[in-house]
Design an enzyme around this catalytic site. Structure first.
Site, mmCIF file in Angstrom:
data_model
loop_
_atom_site.group_PDB
_atom_site.id
_atom_site.type_symbol
_atom_site.label_atom_id
_atom_site.label_comp_id
_atom_site.label_asym_id
_atom_site.label_seq_id
_atom_site.Cartn_x
_atom_site.Cartn_y
_atom_site.Cartn_z
ATOM 1 N N HIS A 16 21.316 10.788 23.037
ATOM 2 C CA HIS A 16 20.046 11.493 22.834
ATOM 3 C C HIS A 16 19.632 11.351 21.374
ATOM 4 C CE1 HIS A 16 21.620 15.679 21.329
ATOM 5 N NE2 HIS A 16 22.149 14.689 20.671
ATOM 6 N N CYS A 35 22.394 14.292 15.089
ATOM 7 C CA CYS A 35 21.605 14.193 16.322
ATOM 8 C C CYS A 35 20.204 13.631 16.057
ATOM 9 C CB CYS A 35 21.515 15.554 17.008
ATOM 10 S SG CYS A 35 23.080 16.119 17.704
ATOM 11 N N HIS A 41 22.521 8.956 19.446
ATOM 12 C CA HIS A 41 23.993 8.909 19.447
ATOM 13 C C HIS A 41 24.496 9.597 20.698
ATOM 14 C CE1 HIS A 41 25.086 13.026 17.495
ATOM 15 N NE2 HIS A 41 24.138 13.134 18.373
ATOM 16 N N HIS A 43 27.060 11.858 23.391
ATOM 17 C CA HIS A 43 27.877 13.058 23.599
ATOM 18 C C HIS A 43 28.607 12.921 24.931
ATOM 19 C CE1 HIS A 43 26.437 15.597 20.320
ATOM 20 N NE2 HIS A 43 25.219 15.157 20.565
ATOM 21 N N ASP A 81 24.292 9.704 33.359
ATOM 22 C CA ASP A 81 25.543 9.127 32.858
ATOM 23 C C ASP A 81 25.288 7.748 32.245
ATOM 24 O OD1 ASP A 81 28.272 9.129 32.346
ATOM 25 O OD2 ASP A 81 28.738 8.131 34.250
ATOM 26 N N HIS A 82 25.735 7.591 31.009
ATOM 27 C CA HIS A 82 25.557 6.347 30.248
ATOM 28 C C HIS A 82 24.090 5.967 30.087
ATOM 29 C CE1 HIS A 82 29.853 6.127 31.325
ATOM 30 N NE2 HIS A 82 29.945 5.619 30.110
ATOM 31 N N GLU A 126 28.074 20.377 25.066
ATOM 32 C CA GLU A 126 27.805 19.098 24.406
ATOM 33 C C GLU A 126 29.046 18.625 23.659
ATOM 34 O OE1 GLU A 126 23.624 18.123 22.519
ATOM 35 O OE2 GLU A 126 24.998 18.750 20.937
HETATM 36 NI NI NI Z 1 23.630 14.922 19.312
#
Ligand code: NI
Length: 137
Positions: A16, A35, A41, A43, A81-82, A126
């Site tokens: 995100h 972030c 990046h 999580h 996911d991914h 997260e």
């Molecule tokens: Ni982040």
């Protein structure tokens, strides 16, 4: 009346970027830190979905867990996911993907797919140390 709470936990990995375009780059860097990385990046998310209700007289279940598993997989995990939440996930378009906003968006996706009134809580982590909980409006 015996109201029972049933929780399904899933894990997925997603990228995100937190960036508020109405604010300066300096404000965004200060507010969001890592972030705010321009390319996003990742999580490792942990999602707990809790439904509530009385056990069915015939099955003994509040909700068949295979149904809950399938709904969470189809509506959330398969999409996120991914993926990059800002760009790839239909229900996150135009949403600033903080853990808080993401949890609300997940609630709205699941609420419509579950029996009316069954969804009780979304808990979204997260990191191992930070999580949010949402109980609906
Ligand atoms: Ni982040």
């Amino acid at each position: 009346m015996a109201r029972v709470y049933v929780t399904r936990t899933v894990h997925f990995n997603a990228a995100h970027r937190l960036h508020n375009p109405a604010k300066s780059d300096a404000w965004n860097r200060r507010t969001y830190g890592r972030c705010n990385n321009p390319n996003g990046h990742g999580h490792n998310y942990a999602l707990e979905v809790t439904v509530a209700g009385e056990p069915d007289k015939d099955t003994g279940y509040v909700l068949d867990l295979s149904d809950l598993k399938r709904i969470v997989q189809d509506k959330i995990v398969d999409k996120c996911d991914h993926a990059h939440l800002n760009m790839d996930v239909d229900f996150m378009q135009g949403v600033l993907p903080s853990t808080e906003q993401f949890a609300i968006a997940i609630w709205r996706e699941l609420e419509n797919a579950l029996p009316a009134g069954a969804l009780h809580k979304i808990r979204l982590a997260e990191t191992n140390n930070n999580s949010v909980e949402y109980f609906g409006e």
